[in-house]
Design an enzyme around this catalytic site. Structure first.
Site, PDB file in Angstrom:
ATOM      1  N   CYS A 113     -36.475  12.568  19.186  1.00  0.00           N
ATOM      2  CA  CYS A 113     -36.307  12.811  20.630  1.00  0.00           C
ATOM      3  C   CYS A 113     -35.045  13.617  20.949  1.00  0.00           C
ATOM      4  O   CYS A 113     -34.923  14.185  22.028  1.00  0.00           O
ATOM      5  CB  CYS A 113     -36.286  11.498  21.393  1.00  0.00           C
ATOM      6  N   HIS A 255     -33.967  13.109  28.191  1.00  0.00           N
ATOM      7  CA  HIS A 255     -35.207  12.914  27.430  1.00  0.00           C
ATOM      8  C   HIS A 255     -36.073  11.875  28.148  1.00  0.00           C
ATOM      9  O   HIS A 255     -35.591  10.853  28.625  1.00  0.00           O
ATOM     10  CB  HIS A 255     -34.878  12.447  26.015  1.00  0.00           C
ATOM     11  N   ASN A 285     -43.947  10.130  26.653  1.00  0.00           N
ATOM     12  CA  ASN A 285     -42.839  10.584  25.807  1.00  0.00           C
ATOM     13  C   ASN A 285     -43.356  11.664  24.860  1.00  0.00           C
ATOM     14  O   ASN A 285     -44.118  11.378  23.943  1.00  0.00           O
ATOM     15  CB  ASN A 285     -42.293   9.383  25.020  1.00  0.00           C
TER      16      ASN A 285
HETATM   17  N1  ACO Z   1     -49.723  -3.652  27.337  1.00  0.00           N
HETATM   18  C1  ACO Z   1     -49.618  -4.922  27.738  1.00  0.00           C
HETATM   19  N2  ACO Z   1     -48.733  -5.778  27.223  1.00  0.00           N
HETATM   20  C2  ACO Z   1     -47.922  -5.321  26.260  1.00  0.00           C
HETATM   21  C3  ACO Z   1     -47.980  -3.998  25.798  1.00  0.00           C
HETATM   22  C4  ACO Z   1     -48.933  -3.149  26.380  1.00  0.00           C
HETATM   23  N3  ACO Z   1     -49.066  -1.877  26.009  1.00  0.00           N
HETATM   24  N4  ACO Z   1     -47.043  -3.841  24.848  1.00  0.00           N
HETATM   25  C5  ACO Z   1     -46.408  -5.013  24.710  1.00  0.00           C
HETATM   26  N5  ACO Z   1     -46.943  -5.919  25.559  1.00  0.00           N
HETATM   27  C6  ACO Z   1     -46.546  -7.312  25.761  1.00  0.00           C
HETATM   28  C7  ACO Z   1     -45.698  -7.826  24.631  1.00  0.00           C
HETATM   29  O1  ACO Z   1     -46.528  -8.301  23.581  1.00  0.00           O
HETATM   30  C8  ACO Z   1     -44.919  -8.925  25.294  1.00  0.00           C
HETATM   31  O2  ACO Z   1     -45.740 -10.064  25.375  1.00  0.00           O
HETATM   32  P1  ACO Z   1     -45.137 -11.551  25.082  1.00  0.00           P
HETATM   33  O3  ACO Z   1     -44.030 -11.710  26.091  1.00  0.00           O
HETATM   34  O4  ACO Z   1     -46.308 -12.414  25.275  1.00  0.00           O
HETATM   35  O5  ACO Z   1     -44.611 -11.463  23.683  1.00  0.00           O
HETATM   36  C9  ACO Z   1     -44.723  -8.443  26.712  1.00  0.00           C
HETATM   37  O6  ACO Z   1     -45.692  -7.385  26.903  1.00  0.00           O
HETATM   38  C10 ACO Z   1     -43.333  -7.906  27.007  1.00  0.00           C
HETATM   39  O7  ACO Z   1     -43.001  -6.937  26.038  1.00  0.00           O
HETATM   40  P2  ACO Z   1     -41.538  -6.439  25.913  1.00  0.00           P
HETATM   41  O8  ACO Z   1     -41.416  -5.723  24.616  1.00  0.00           O
HETATM   42  O9  ACO Z   1     -40.590  -7.543  26.225  1.00  0.00           O
HETATM   43  O10 ACO Z   1     -41.468  -5.361  27.108  1.00  0.00           O
HETATM   44  P3  ACO Z   1     -40.237  -4.530  27.560  1.00  0.00           P
HETATM   45  O11 ACO Z   1     -39.950  -4.841  28.966  1.00  0.00           O
HETATM   46  O12 ACO Z   1     -39.101  -4.550  26.576  1.00  0.00           O
HETATM   47  O13 ACO Z   1     -40.817  -3.039  27.541  1.00  0.00           O
HETATM   48  C11 ACO Z   1     -40.871  -1.003  26.257  1.00  0.00           C
HETATM   49  C12 ACO Z   1     -41.291  -2.479  26.328  1.00  0.00           C
HETATM   50  C13 ACO Z   1     -41.543  -0.231  27.384  1.00  0.00           C
HETATM   51  C14 ACO Z   1     -41.342  -0.461  24.929  1.00  0.00           C
HETATM   52  C15 ACO Z   1     -39.335  -0.871  26.367  1.00  0.00           C
HETATM   53  O14 ACO Z   1     -38.718  -1.783  25.510  1.00  0.00           O
HETATM   54  C16 ACO Z   1     -38.813   0.529  26.101  1.00  0.00           C
HETATM   55  O15 ACO Z   1     -39.044   1.446  26.831  1.00  0.00           O
HETATM   56  N6  ACO Z   1     -38.011   0.710  25.057  1.00  0.00           N
HETATM   57  C17 ACO Z   1     -37.425   2.012  24.754  1.00  0.00           C
HETATM   58  C18 ACO Z   1     -38.402   3.035  24.288  1.00  0.00           C
HETATM   59  C19 ACO Z   1     -37.654   4.306  23.966  1.00  0.00           C
HETATM   60  O16 ACO Z   1     -36.640   4.629  24.537  1.00  0.00           O
HETATM   61  N7  ACO Z   1     -38.083   5.071  23.009  1.00  0.00           N
HETATM   62  C20 ACO Z   1     -37.196   6.203  22.754  1.00  0.00           C
HETATM   63  C21 ACO Z   1     -37.273   7.055  21.876  1.00  0.00           C
HETATM   64  S1  ACO Z   1     -38.771   7.383  21.082  1.00  0.00           S
HETATM   65  C22 ACO Z   1     -38.331   8.361  19.763  1.00  0.00           C
HETATM   66  O17 ACO Z   1     -37.219   8.604  19.501  1.00  0.00           O
HETATM   67  C23 ACO Z   1     -39.407   8.801  18.885  1.00  0.00           C
END
Ligand code: ACO
Length: 328
Positions: A113, A255, A285
């Protein structure tokens, strides 16, 4: 010493739109979950036989046209991607060949990224030293082919899209335009927090033919926390180096990984969200392509004008991160 200025921008996204609800064909998910957690509404997926180099080629052609340049004018091609067409060679040489060039050097970089920000900094160094005057920088990704479509792949799978952005960077003697500073960082201690570890040179020999697939892994919460902190720091360094007040910057382009990351950075600097250009709702993304796609759309919408102060910042797998301060 010449400065490096972006003189043309291009973008290309495949026509196939995949809305959040469409992902329910593979995953137990919902539009509500995806949108509220990430800001994404839809993304584009390339259809066969599109490749990363091909998407990059379309974006490059538009960037060249916008700059009033031909491919033969290029001194160097820099290709940023985490989804190269082949294990090797890199997509840069494939693009070079598509552009009809014979021996123009092509350099692939693997900064995920942060690839576009790293690529701009590399281009800036070549131009400042006088080695090259016209450079093509492409960020392109086909990620729909590595997404894990198994139920457990949903956390990562819903976030990524395909697309390409490209810029032509030229040497300019005009004072006050172009890249002012770039600031690059990485921290391999976190390499395994966001990665595709297989197939790899280390593991492939242990896996039976046909039995492996891509298994992207992301520690979402850890990545989120670091992204906010590190992009904030990189922006602060750019502001201090330029002696710019946060409010003085006309546009911030970060990004596009998650709209909540951008909101947290905006909050940290006490800035309104309209200082930030975002389009994650349309494309998800797109990794190395996200910043040049933003630049293209920002310019098309009249939000980037000659003389504007701009800060770009990115964070991604590696971890890698960085920022660029420039005058448009
Ligand atoms: N749909 C529905 N539910 C989901 C999904 C989905 N697609 N994915 C996960 N869940 C569930 C999980 O299993 C979890 O359930 P549980 O509580 O029963 O265990 C619940 O939703 C909450 O999941 P969290 O991981 O706590 O959700 P969070 O609020 O942290 O959001 C996210 C997740 C969107 C991935 C976030 O953490 C994020 O954006 N992180 C950064 C991503 C990023 O910046 N990437 C950057 C670079 S990419 C690169 O460099 C290639």
């Amino acid at each position: 010493m010449p400065a490096a200025r972006i003189s043309g921008v291009g973008m290309y996204v495949p026509p196939k739109v995949v809305r959040n609800d469409d992902l329910r064909a593979f995953y137990d998910t919902s539009d509500e979950w995806i949108y509220t957690r990430s800001g994404i509404k839809e993304r584009r997926w390339a259809e066969e036989p599109a490749s990363t180099a091909e998407l990059g080629y379309y974006a490059a052609q538009e960037a060249l046209q916008a700059a009033g340049k031909k491919a033969v004018d290029l001194d160097l091609i820099i290709f940023a991607t985490l989804s190269p067409d082949l294990y090797f060679p890199g997509s840069g040489v494939l693009l070079q060949q598509k552009l009809g060039l014979e021996t123009t050097p092509a350099l692939d970089i693997r900064q995920q990224c942060s690839g576009f920000v790293y690529g701009l900094s590399i281009a800036d160094q070549f131009i400042r030293t006088g080695m090259y005057r016209t450079i093509l920088l492409v960020g392109a990704e086909v990620q729909s082919t590595w997404i894990d479509y198994a139920p457990e792949g949903r956390t990562v799978g819903v976030l990524f899209g395909d697309g390409a952005g490209a810029v032509v960077i030229e040497a300019t003697e005009a004072l006050g335009r172009g890249i002012r500073s770039s600031h690059l960082y990485s921290q391999g201690a976190y390499a395994m927090e966001l990665c595709i570890a297989e197939p790899s040179s280390a593991t492939r020999r242990h896996i039976l033919p046909g039995s492996y697939g891509m298994r992207p892994y992301m520690n979402g919460k850890e990545v989120f926390r670091h992204a906010v902190q590190r992009m904030g720091e990189a922006i602060q360094v750019a502001l201090s180096t330029q002696n710019w007040h946060p409010n003085e910057v006309d546009l911030y382009v970060l990004h596009q990984a998650n709209i909540r990351i951008v909101q947290a950075v905006a909050e940290f600097f006490g800035l309104p969200m309209d200082k930030f250009f975002n389009n994650i709702h349309k494309y998800g993304n797109t990794t190395a392509a996200s910043i040049p796609i933003c630049l293209y759309e920002a310019q098309a919408e009249g939000r980037l004008k000659a003389g504007d102060k701009v800060i770009l910042a990115a964070f991604g797998s590696g971890f890698t991160w960085g920022s660029v301060a420039l005058i448009w």
